[in-house]
Design an enzyme around this catalytic site. Structure first.
Site, PDB file in Angstrom:
ATOM      1  N   HIS A   1       0.826  -1.215   0.000  1.00  0.00           N
ATOM      2  CA  HIS A   1       0.000   0.000   0.000  1.00  0.00           C
ATOM      3  C   HIS A   1       0.858   1.263   0.000  1.00  0.00           C
ATOM      4  O   HIS A   1       0.460   2.294  -0.519  1.00  0.00           O
ATOM      5  CB  HIS A   1      -0.922   0.025   1.212  1.00  0.00           C
TER       6      HIS A   1
ATOM      7  N   HIS B   1     -10.350 -10.234   3.364  1.00  0.00           N
ATOM      8  CA  HIS B   1     -11.344  -9.510   4.172  1.00  0.00           C
ATOM      9  C   HIS B   1     -12.691 -10.191   3.974  1.00  0.00           C
ATOM     10  O   HIS B   1     -13.644  -9.595   3.501  1.00  0.00           O
ATOM     11  CB  HIS B   1     -11.369  -8.031   3.804  1.00  0.00           C
TER      12      HIS B   1
ATOM     13  N   ARG C   1     -15.157 -27.987  12.891  1.00  0.00           N
ATOM     14  CA  ARG C   1     -16.412 -28.396  12.238  1.00  0.00           C
ATOM     15  C   ARG C   1     -16.798 -27.461  11.103  1.00  0.00           C
ATOM     16  O   ARG C   1     -17.625 -27.810  10.273  1.00  0.00           O
ATOM     17  CB  ARG C   1     -17.545 -28.487  13.275  1.00  0.00           C
TER      18      ARG C   1
ATOM     19  N   HIS D   1       1.786 -10.313  12.643  1.00  0.00           N
ATOM     20  CA  HIS D   1       0.435 -10.506  12.106  1.00  0.00           C
ATOM     21  C   HIS D   1       0.039 -11.979  12.197  1.00  0.00           C
ATOM     22  O   HIS D   1      -1.136 -12.308  12.339  1.00  0.00           O
ATOM     23  CB  HIS D   1       0.370 -10.091  10.637  1.00  0.00           C
TER      24      HIS D   1
ATOM     25  N   ASP E   1       2.433  -6.227   2.798  1.00  0.00           N
ATOM     26  CA  ASP E   1       1.231  -5.444   3.122  1.00  0.00           C
ATOM     27  C   ASP E   1       1.646  -4.141   3.804  1.00  0.00           C
ATOM     28  O   ASP E   1       1.004  -3.680   4.738  1.00  0.00           O
ATOM     29  CB  ASP E   1       0.267  -6.257   4.012  1.00  0.00           C
TER      30      ASP E   1
ATOM     31  N   ALA F   1      -3.290  -2.310  11.472  1.00  0.00           N
ATOM     32  CA  ALA F   1      -3.306  -1.996  10.039  1.00  0.00           C
ATOM     33  C   ALA F   1      -2.211  -2.832   9.388  1.00  0.00           C
ATOM     34  O   ALA F   1      -1.652  -3.715  10.022  1.00  0.00           O
ATOM     35  CB  ALA F   1      -3.095  -0.505   9.843  1.00  0.00           C
ATOM     36  N   GLY F   2      -1.899  -2.566   8.133  1.00  0.00           N
ATOM     37  CA  GLY F   2      -0.855  -3.334   7.441  1.00  0.00           C
ATOM     38  C   GLY F   2       0.466  -3.277   8.182  1.00  0.00           C
ATOM     39  O   GLY F   2       0.567  -2.709   9.259  1.00  0.00           O
TER      40      GLY F   2
HETATM   41 ZN   LIG Z   1      -5.884  -6.261   3.643  1.00  0.00          ZN
END
Ligand SMILES: [Zn+2]
Length: 384
Positions: free
Chosen positions: A60, A194, A226, A250, A273, A307-308
């Site tokens: 980004h 997402h 399950r 992350h 990311d 965030a990233g």
């Molecule tokens: Zn993302």
């Protein structure tokens, strides 16, 4: 300099050749193998790793710039920032935004890809959103999440002028399965992310042509024995490749290892990311209309949402080797050959072999970048 030779440990990356050399002429690799008479001047890197240039398909921003910034210099600054992390090619990644803003960003980035940049090469666009899950939006703007719309998709695809390589969407979003098929027909990789998709919805999406999963584990429901969800589907289905944000934060190193073992190096893609404030000092930074706090290697939004990341791809390779226990060859493959192949980037990327583009990253054994070469030209040189 049109002809020269690099000497060191060559990571092709399927194998490691100690006392190896890579010969480069006119922006292409002429030879990669055991040491022999050099072509042109020889540059000796001792036992350092001579790797295919790293390719980051989920970026980004960084160094205070975002791929969606109106500032025409933003993407150039990101390109320079990435080169210092050994990245020779990247996909600029957009975020969920109103239609007009998104179209404008796509047009601007496509023009930048066409024109060329001074650091890491812009290999295309990754559209993250806007057809996502409200519940699993993470740092994406909830206000602009919307149902998939083929009309808008067509406008975005036209604006990208051939540079749209990946779109991340939630398969369960209204209209998303048709969007998956639409993208697949046009050679654009449809990726799940997402998303709150359950196992059956995930399989349906794979059947319609979805072939990739963005930042596996992050921004999706967890694995339940399950109801394994899209996570369980992605881990066990050979049709899809997966991205991992390999910052060790992350995703726990054991979960990184689990995914890498199940998917194998040919279906695992390391990504950063990375976001706008990556590379800036710890503390509060402006992030679009919001504030983000950098602390302990993570970027936090108010309310405790991560965030990233703030890493670059050389850091991801280090985490996979030192914390997740993979071999150097496997980790480098996941950051070069595999992204180039599964996201159908330009042929000639992601490997050191005769005829490939001379995109090369030289690193030490702790994955600190010594030199980054794009098309035979040095775009970054680290401190000796
Ligand atoms: Zn993302």
């Amino acid at each position: 300099m049109t002809e020269y030779t690099l000497r060191g440990t060559v990571v092709t990356p399927s194998e490691l050749i100690s006392h190896g050399q890579v010969e480069i002429a006119n922006g292409r690799i002429m030879y990669a193998g055991p040491r022999r008479q050099p072509l042109g001047e020889a540059f000796d890197h001792g036992d350092r790793l001579i790797c295919p240039g790293l390719i980051d398909v989920h970026v980004h921003g960084g160094a205070g710039h975002d791929a969606m910034d109106r500032d025409p210099d933003a993407v150039e600054a990101i390109s320079g920032y990435l080169a210092a992390g050994g990245v020779t090619g990247f996909l600029a990644t957009t975020q969920t935004a109103p239609s007009g803003e998104l179209l404008e960003a796509v047009r601007r980035l496509a023009a930048a890809a066409e024109a060329g940049l001074g650091g890491a090469r812009l290999l295309g666009l990754h559209l993250e959103g806007p057809y996502l899950s409200e519940e699993k939006r993470g740092a994406q703007h909830g206000d602009h999440i919307r149902a998939a719309d083929t009309g808008e998709l067509e406008a975005l695809h036209d604006a990208a002028d051939g540079w749209m390589k990946v779109m991340t969407l939630a398969p369960e979003a209204p209209g998303a399965l048709d969007a998956v098929a639409w993208l697949a027909e046009r050679g654009v990789v449809a990726s799940a992310g997402h998303t709150d998709a359950d196992y059956m919805t995930a399989l349906e999406a794979f059947g319609r042509g979805l072939s990739h999963v963005s930042h596996l584990y992050n921004g999706m429901r967890g694995l339940h024995h399950r109801e394994p969800g899209i996570l369980g589907a992605a881990l066990t289905d050979g049709r899809v490749s997966v991205e991992l944000i390999a910052d060790g934060l992350h995703v726990h190193p054991a979960a990184l290892r689990l995914a890498a073992l199940l998917k194998g190096p040919a279906k695992t893609v390391l990504v950063s990311d990375s976001i706008k404030p990556a590379g800036l000092p710890d503390g509060e930074h402006e992030y679009g209309s919001r504030r983000v706090t950098l602390r302990d290697g993570l970027a936090w939004l108010p309310g405790g949402v991560i965030a990233g990341s703030t890493i670059r791809l050389n850091d991801a390779v280090r985490v996979m080797v030192e914390e997740a226990g993979l071999s150097v060859a496997e980790a480098v493959q996941m950051a070069s050959t595999t992204p180039a192949r599964v996201l159908r980037l330009t042929p000639g990327k992601g490997r050191l072999s005769e005829g490939s583009d001379a995109d090369v990253t030289v690193m030490d054994w702790r994955f600190n970048v010594e030199e980054t070469i794009v098309g035979g030209e040095t775009v970054y040189r680290g401190a000796e």
